[in-house]
Design an enzyme around this catalytic site. Structure first.
Site, PDB file in Angstrom:
ATOM      1  CB  CYS A  58      -0.866  -0.026   1.229  1.00 46.55           C
ATOM      2  SG  CYS A  58      -2.141  -1.463   1.089  1.00 46.55           S
ATOM      3  CG  ASP A 151     -21.066  11.147 -16.944  1.00 48.96           C
ATOM      4  OD1 ASP A 151     -20.039  10.499 -16.117  1.00 48.96           O
ATOM      5  OD2 ASP A 151     -21.380  10.538 -18.036  1.00 48.96           O
TER       6      ASP A 151
END
Length: 235
Positions: A58, A151
């Protein structure tokens, strides 16, 4: 506890599908409490998840994203990470991430990290991998990458297991492809890289294609004789 959790997973919906609208969730993050749609505004957005803070793969991923952040920003893309730890842990971990990149440690990354210590958002977005469990016996968060358009609709998703690191060079390549194909009537071929020729959509009549692509349209004819392989230099 474990059996009831599996019942919850089994009965929950299957996550986001392409063209689904992103949920307008509220979350605490390393920069503020935010509503997701407000954070995205009119930008493209990448939401990417991680099993937890202070873990080796990570830190490499978030370090890589921090280095690529200027390239994403130039393309009007906002990044936001998710990990199942607290904001306090995220801020402390951010110092490690920045130091991993060779810079002076600070708490400021060029993107926020969501606090999802109760796994509420991971469950809502189906980011869990039941086959892998943490020390408490709970399913770990997978490495999911969601790309949303202005959008707020999902344009692409990639799901990696916790043991496989994401490829953010590929994600940057995909963003460039998504933005080009959203604006132009083209598709990107296999192994396409920024600057390579693109495919003209086979639904475009030949005469119209000549007007749309002034750099030229080049056709490769396969043995079938069907004329569907049309190329043009990148617009």
């Amino acid at each position: 506890m474990e059996s009831s959790f599996h019942i919850t997973i089994a009965t929950m919906p299957g996550g986001l599908l392409l063209r689904d609208k992103a949920p307008n969730f509220k979350a605490n993050t390393t920069i503020s409490r935010m509503r997701f749609h407000d954070y995205l505004g009119d930008s493209w957005g990448i939401l990417f998840s991680h099993p937890r803070d202070f873990t080796p793969v990570c830190i490499m991923e978030l370090g890589r994203v921090a280095k690529l952040a200027p390239q994403f920003a130039r393309r009007n893309v906002k990044m936001i990470a998710l990990s199942i730890d607290s904001v306090e842990d995220h801020l402390a971990w951010s110092k490690d991430i920045i130091a991993y990149n060779g810079d002076e440690p600070t708490e400021k990354l060029p993107f926020p990290i969501i606090d999802d210590k109760n796994q509420d958002l991971a469950i809502q977005l189906v980011m869990l991998y039941p086959a892998e469990k943490d020390e408490k016996g709970m399913p770990v968060t997978t490495r999911v990458v969601f790309i949303f358009g202005p959008d707020k609709k999902l344009k692409l998703s990639i799901l990696y297991p916790a043991t496989t690191g994401s490829n953010f060079d590929e994600i940057l390549r995909v963003i460039i492809s998504l933005q080009l194909t959203a604006e132009k009537r083209v598709a990107t071929p296999v192994d396409w890289k920024n600057g390579d020729s693109m495919m003209v959509l086979p639904t475009i009549p030949e005469e119209e294609a000549k007007k749309l692509f002034p750099k030229g349209v080049f056709t490769k004819e396969p043995p079938s004789g069907k004329k569907y392989l049309h190329y043009t230099p990148q617009p």
